[in-house]
Design an enzyme around this catalytic site. Sequence first.
Site, PDB file in Angstrom:
ATOM      1  N   ASN A 163      -0.067  13.866   3.726  1.00 32.42           N
ATOM      2  CA  ASN A 163      -0.861  12.869   4.445  1.00 32.42           C
ATOM      3  C   ASN A 163      -0.188  11.509   4.532  1.00 32.42           C
ATOM      4  O   ASN A 163      -0.440  10.749   5.485  1.00 32.42           O
ATOM      5  CB  ASN A 163      -2.235  12.709   3.776  1.00 32.42           C
ATOM      6  CG  ASN A 163      -2.135  12.340   2.315  1.00 32.42           C
ATOM      7  OD1 ASN A 163      -1.680  13.137   1.490  1.00 32.42           O
ATOM      8  ND2 ASN A 163      -2.543  11.129   1.961  1.00 32.42           N
TER       9      ASN A 163
ATOM     10  N   ARG B 181      -0.218 -10.199   0.316  1.00 32.50           N
ATOM     11  CA  ARG B 181      -0.891 -11.348  -0.301  1.00 32.50           C
ATOM     12  C   ARG B 181      -1.154 -11.095  -1.779  1.00 32.50           C
ATOM     13  O   ARG B 181      -0.973 -11.977  -2.615  1.00 32.50           O
ATOM     14  CB  ARG B 181      -2.218 -11.619   0.421  1.00 32.50           C
ATOM     15  CG  ARG B 181      -2.067 -12.157   1.840  1.00 32.50           C
ATOM     16  CD  ARG B 181      -3.414 -12.595   2.392  1.00 32.50           C
ATOM     17  NE  ARG B 181      -3.297 -13.091   3.746  1.00 32.50           N
ATOM     18  CZ  ARG B 181      -3.437 -12.346   4.830  1.00 32.50           C
ATOM     19  NH1 ARG B 181      -3.712 -11.046   4.696  1.00 32.50           N
ATOM     20  NH2 ARG B 181      -3.320 -12.857   6.030  1.00 32.50           N
TER      21      ARG B 181
ATOM     22  N   GLY C 214       0.819  -1.206   0.000  1.00 31.07           N
ATOM     23  CA  GLY C 214       0.000   0.000   0.000  1.00 31.07           C
ATOM     24  C   GLY C 214       0.853   1.257   0.000  1.00 31.07           C
ATOM     25  O   GLY C 214       2.082   1.208   0.120  1.00 31.07           O
TER      26      GLY C 214
ATOM     27  N   CYS D 144      -4.433  10.757   9.253  1.00 35.34           N
ATOM     28  CA  CYS D 144      -3.779  11.892   8.598  1.00 35.34           C
ATOM     29  C   CYS D 144      -4.583  13.177   8.783  1.00 35.34           C
ATOM     30  O   CYS D 144      -4.008  14.249   9.049  1.00 35.34           O
ATOM     31  CB  CYS D 144      -3.578  11.604   7.113  1.00 35.34           C
ATOM     32  SG  CYS D 144      -5.045  11.002   6.251  1.00 35.34           S
TER      33      CYS D 144
END
Length: 344
Positions: A311, A35, A11, A147
Amino acid sequence: MIRAAIVGASGYAGGEVLRLLLDHPEVEVVQVTSRRHLGEYVYQVHPNLRKRTTLKFSDPAQLESVDVLFLALPHGEAQHQIDRLADLATYIIDLSADFRLKRAEDYELWYGAPHAAPHWLGRFVYGLPELHRDELRSARYASGVGCNATAANLALWPLVQADLLDSSCPVVVEIKVGSSESGAEGNVGSHHPERSGVIRTFSPFGHRHTAEVIQEMGLNNVVLTMTAVDLVRGALATAHAQVKPGVTQRDLWRAYRAVVNENPFLRLVKEQRGIYRVPEPKILAGSNYADLGFELDERTGHVVSICALDNLMKGAAGSAVQCMNLMLGWDETMGLTFPGLHPI
């Protein structure tokens, strides 16, 4: 060298943690998991890391023991695995929302489901060093920070610390956010044709990050309004509040200077000329700095406090690495001093 692993490293936030740790002088990243991208090279997902690492994504079920474990899982997953994960690492920094709130009833109220591991909530220190530096120095577990909550909390912190706010009056924080907040997988609203060129208020009030502002600032009468803007990285919080009678510009200058002098990644931006007279997220891309600014109408007592940040950095990965530095007894700025780019 300290051995570290990142769970959920495919991510945006996990990738930013990896980018930072690859340049950290005291850390070796030995494992990253995913995964979805199992067996792929990291640079195939994070192309900015090409020629920086030969790591491949491994199965999270085959996670090995390390000194420091960063969790960059989707919200709601870490709480179901925390007992197993705690056996694999001395220190854990969780970037998700699972351990940000101290009370199980608050988690259920704001996230709509009971917490799966309520006995763990009190063991995590809220991972914003500007507020919990001393606690982090003796902590083994640090939570992530929202954030948007970070932008709001840092905008309000100088006023709260100096006890300048009239707490009987509402506090309204308008936060403009970039598309990376939606994560790497995205959603219908972050699809480029739907997101490009927009100024879209998607949460007038009731955003989950409000809970962190209530918890950390001790303010009950606070509203966060979230607006998506045509930006990839960045958050800009503009807080409107009322100061106590008699508070002056000089009091605010003193309060904001005290906060930025105490914190290496906070900067006061309040200039008389130029285009960067107030905080601006654009120039903070990739940086762990947060820029603060303010304006006060002494006639009415209305104060506007502003915080700009990246962020994915100060709002996520940068604060996580800063927490690690404090937890391990290192200089908290280690590996985090990149100032951002201009022009960009």
